[in-house]
Design a protein around this motif. Structure first.
Motif, short mmCIF file in Angstrom:
data_model
loop_
_atom_site.label_atom_id
_atom_site.label_comp_id
_atom_site.label_asym_id
_atom_site.label_seq_id
_atom_site.Cartn_x
_atom_site.Cartn_y
_atom_site.Cartn_z
N VAL A 1 0.84 -1.20 0.00
CA VAL A 1 0.00 0.00 0.00
C VAL A 1 0.88 1.25 0.00
O VAL A 1 0.60 2.22 -0.72
CB VAL A 1 -0.98 -0.01 1.20
N THR B 1 0.94 3.88 -3.06
CA THR B 1 0.61 5.28 -2.76
C THR B 1 1.66 6.22 -3.32
O THR B 1 1.35 7.23 -3.97
CB THR B 1 0.44 5.48 -1.25
N THR C 1 1.60 6.22 -7.14
CA THR C 1 0.45 6.98 -7.62
C THR C 1 0.71 8.48 -7.50
O THR C 1 0.42 9.25 -8.43
CB THR C 1 -0.83 6.59 -6.86
N ALA D 1 1.62 1.05 -9.72
CA ALA D 1 0.85 1.03 -8.47
C ALA D 1 -0.28 0.01 -8.55
O ALA D 1 -0.49 -0.77 -7.61
CB ALA D 1 0.29 2.42 -8.17
#
Length: 144
Positions: free
Chosen positions: A8, A12, A15, A66
């Motif tokens: 994650v 993140t 992104t 991502a």
């Protein structure tokens, strides 16, 4: 932690970097002008922004990385065969590591602002993201 925080966190940051590249296709934000942008982000003194198409392609690649990370981690529904996603994840890790370690060679002849930021942030960030990508790929390999 490998199944939650690492993928994650990686997704993140990828992104966010992808979104920044989309912004840079049209604007030098957060820099005040194009000359400051190219000195700090691009490494040149000419003030010529990269083409919108190239900035958007990098943005798509980062956001795609991502999404791939989350698919390999089984956080979102997957498409395609396991081996292809896994190969892509290892490829992502290698590309990020290559940019990270190779980035130090980019300092030669680059604008001083870029050299400073590349040495302190850009290259170490890419190495870190590459290592995290490798961790996700190895963890996924053990699951398959």
């Amino acid at each position: 932690m490998i199944r939650t925080v690492v993928p994650v966190g990686l997704a993140t940051v990828l992104t966010a970097a992808g979104v920044m590249h989309f912004i840079w296709a049209f604007s030098p934000w957060p820099m005040k002008d194009t000359v400051t942008f190219t000195r700090t982000i691009g490494g040149t003194d000419d003030g010529v922004m990269p083409s919108a198409a190239s900035a958007m392609m990098v943005g798509v690649a980062l956001i795609g990385g991502a999404v791939l990370t989350l698919m390999v981690n089984e956080s979102i529904p997957s498409i395609g065969p396991d081996w292809l996603r896994l190969t892509g994840m290892y490829g992502l890790a290698v590309v990020l590591l290559a940019r990270g370690f190779g980035g130090y060679f980019m300092n030669s002849g680059a604008a001083s602002e870029f050299q400073r930021w590349n040495s302190v942030l850009y290259s170490p960030l890419c190495v870190t993201l590459g290592v995290l990508g490798g961790v996700v790929a190895v963890a996924a390999t053990r699951r398959y």
